[in-house]
Design an enzyme around this catalytic site. Sequence first.
Site, PDB file in Angstrom:
ATOM      1  N   GLU A 478      -9.825  -2.673   7.467  1.00  0.00           N
ATOM      2  CA  GLU A 478      -9.327  -3.841   6.743  1.00  0.00           C
ATOM      3  C   GLU A 478      -8.346  -4.568   7.641  1.00  0.00           C
ATOM      4  O   GLU A 478      -8.709  -5.495   8.333  1.00  0.00           O
ATOM      5  CB  GLU A 478      -8.689  -3.382   5.432  1.00  0.00           C
ATOM      6  CG  GLU A 478      -8.561  -4.481   4.398  1.00  0.00           C
ATOM      7  CD  GLU A 478      -8.391  -3.912   2.996  1.00  0.00           C
ATOM      8  OE1 GLU A 478      -8.021  -4.685   2.118  1.00  0.00           O
ATOM      9  OE2 GLU A 478      -8.623  -2.709   2.785  1.00  0.00           O
ATOM     10  N   GLU A 751       0.476   2.753  -0.242  1.00  0.00           N
ATOM     11  CA  GLU A 751      -0.205   1.714  -1.009  1.00  0.00           C
ATOM     12  C   GLU A 751      -0.175   2.018  -2.502  1.00  0.00           C
ATOM     13  O   GLU A 751       0.044   1.134  -3.335  1.00  0.00           O
ATOM     14  CB  GLU A 751      -1.650   1.594  -0.537  1.00  0.00           C
ATOM     15  CG  GLU A 751      -2.484   0.545  -1.249  1.00  0.00           C
ATOM     16  CD  GLU A 751      -3.893   0.470  -0.692  1.00  0.00           C
ATOM     17  OE1 GLU A 751      -4.511  -0.602  -0.810  1.00  0.00           O
ATOM     18  OE2 GLU A 751      -4.367   1.478  -0.130  1.00  0.00           O
TER      19      GLU A 751
END
Length: 907
Positions: A478, A751
């Site tokens: 990502e 996260e």
Amino acid sequence: MMAMSAAASESTDPTVHVVGLRTADDSGLVATAAARPLLSWRLSSDRSSARQRCYEVQTASDDVFRSGVAGSGVVHSERRQDVVMPGPALRSREVRWWRVRVCTDLGWTAWSDPARVEAALLERSDWLARPIALASDAGRRDPGPAPVFRREFHLPMHVRTARLYVTALGVHDTRVNGLAVSGDLLEPGWTSYGHRLLYATYDVTSLLKAGANVISATVGDGWYRGTLTWLSPPKRNVYGEAAALLAQLDVTLADGQRLVVATDGTWRAATGEVLSAGLYEGSIIDLRRSPEGWRRAGFDDSAWSPAVALDLPPGLEQRAMPAVRAVETRRPAVTPAQRGGLRVDAGQNVTGYLRITAEGGEGRAVTVRHAEVLDSAGDLHTAPLRGATSTDRYVLADTGPVRLTPQFTFHGFRYADITADPGVTISDVEVVVVASDLTRTGHFACSNDAVNRLYENTVWSQRGNFLSLPTDCPQRDERLGWTGDIQVFAPTACHTFDSRSFLRNWLRDLAADQREDGCVPHVVPNVLHLLGDEDWEYGSAGWGDAAVTVPWALYEAYGDLDVLEGQYDSMRGWVDWCAGRLDADGIWSGDFHFGDWLDPGAPPDRPHEATTPTEFVATACLAHSARLVARVARLIGRTEDADLCGVLGDRAAQAAWAAYGTLAVTTQTGCAIALQMGIAPAAERERIGRYLADLVRKAEGRIATGFLGTPLVLPALTATGHHDEAYRLLLNDRCPGWLHPVRQGATTVWERWDAVGEDGAIHAGDMDGGGSMVSFNHYAYGAVAAWLYRTVAGLAPDPDAPGYRRIVFAPVPGGQLTWARAESSTPYGTAAIRWETDASSFTADVEIPVGASGVFVLPPGTWSAVRADGVPVAADDLRLSDAHGRRALMLGAGPHRVTLTSWRGTS
């Protein structure tokens, strides 16, 4: 405004010196891309009352100011940031010198030492070079050998000056006579290549010599045509079909003669030792494939191919922010791995790579695999990497020792396993940390070690994700410029590192990738168009609002009015687009939104389905951004826009409250948004604060917010006087909570709150529709560090006097903390506070730089006496600071000590 000639004033002030001359260009390069650079300076003095009343700037063609002198005249202003350089605009390659003096209450200072400024290539016509590619490399769809280029040339005499202007379609490693032109990595970084391509200007005078010379370069795929996003099959060649080098060497010889060596079809091209290099994949290097001596003059390149010249790309401009560099080298723990080879523990989750010293026979291989955490069996836990193989492999060329360093890649990792063929000896291992080399400006510490570790985790996550652009994570497939992450983190980013030029650069790409109707993509640069679903890739509230909130954060931190003017059309465009999405009742009820992303109450595989109504969040975000744009419009003189946006913001807030107020205040995020975004009516604030505090108590201090609610919840509690609950939320070490990861040994911000559960189990990260999402280096929840600076330590810029022109010292002790401190390197100099407390007293030492002022807000509680610098302060000398009765003391520049006696705090 001009006034008398400075020369007419005979008074002088030898107590003040003008220092710290700099331009807004923060690249560290020898040249600047600005034809009219913005100039800044600081004042140094032992006299705390010294203030700048006016200034004069001069420029000249020489450093003794005898030729081509131009000046601002006397300007009656305290401004010392972003002053436009007087005189005519710079021409390409022009060198000019500038100096400053200021007038204080005692008269004029001496002139500052002169500072040098040199222009880069400012016109497209300055470029004689064209990008060059290897013909057989063009159109390659899979990872493959990196092309190499070289050009030999002769210089008839010694060199007076030489500048190399260089960039790539891809990423490059360029050298002159075998020596690196800089320590910069992954140049030119990632921008919206269709609009902007950055180049760098290097002083290579010392690398050249009379006689034969050579420029050589290797060019990797990088972001330009390497793998991007998590999509399957892998998406490559996003921006172009060929990796290419663009370089132009401008040489001035000892006799004044000028020579140019530029990339064109006369250069030679081949492939070398880098068999493949991908940001996600890692690099494969076969040292046997390196042509011996190819980077030195005299190498026979007759078997190489002629390079193919391409068209000059659009948007060439010199980089104005720091480059990616190796910012730290660490000595890891190296032990035998349980499955063979070596296990490396960096002791810290980092972004970077391993540098290994190895020796062995020709053809023997060394392989390095990376991971952030270990699984329950003690193996590298690579599932969160998804499609990013994150593996470096080397093939040795001979039996001698060699230093192995990957090319054109980076990894997010704490652990790595090194395996090698029999006969290979590993004699040394280093961890090289890479990041955009921003200057550290802020520091925080307190008496609670767990909070200090949380703060350090935030610093490491910012460092690891500020790599060319503000990314979400550095490890999986990502690593994108998600707007939502930086939208919540920007204030913290500006406290901790000098993030001004870095975020300004990214904002220019945001505006470039913004649709004509004002809609902002989820990621910048926008590569989600690969999905082929434009309705999904744009327009999420709280994400697109980065177009507004990030410039505002830069204004607050640096007094950067220029960024507001430059980004205004982008800011207004986003707000206008959002306004067009409202229903007849003023609610934003349509479109996809990430909402309070990763709210702990959301389904684990559907993190956008938060407990706070998405419609309320979206409408509130519009209200907040519209009001900010109204403030910006007033600052830059667009009164009509200010009125329109102000009305829009108020109406959106009223609609959101009328439709969802009752439901919103049942969640921590809902309460925090209602309070901090000004959605709730003023008369309701006290009640909502009580609701929020009650929610925290009922949750036993566990947090219940996602990406959008997290940076707001502690400020909302302290703004409504609920300091005990704020500290209870901060100090909770159960899941979910900020200190739960610390308790689990985290060294960066996670996260997910529950990336590792209380039982030590790693979250699978399963997402609806497949795939995994669990990163151990994501800075969004680290936005709490802004509260640590501003409230625990009590150090913040005053938004009404931005850039720390006035500094707010407003500590709120609690949570049994006995001391806290913070400092910030501001545009005026160092601002700092250190406080300590016991059962009966509170003492704060503060430092205010010359030219700034301060306001010290007394901490909550009761006291019998207040003293400032040993002098009693009368109640009449304290002004009311907030609705909770806190009083404030005005302070001038310099060091101060404030003491409270018979003090009793609220926690």
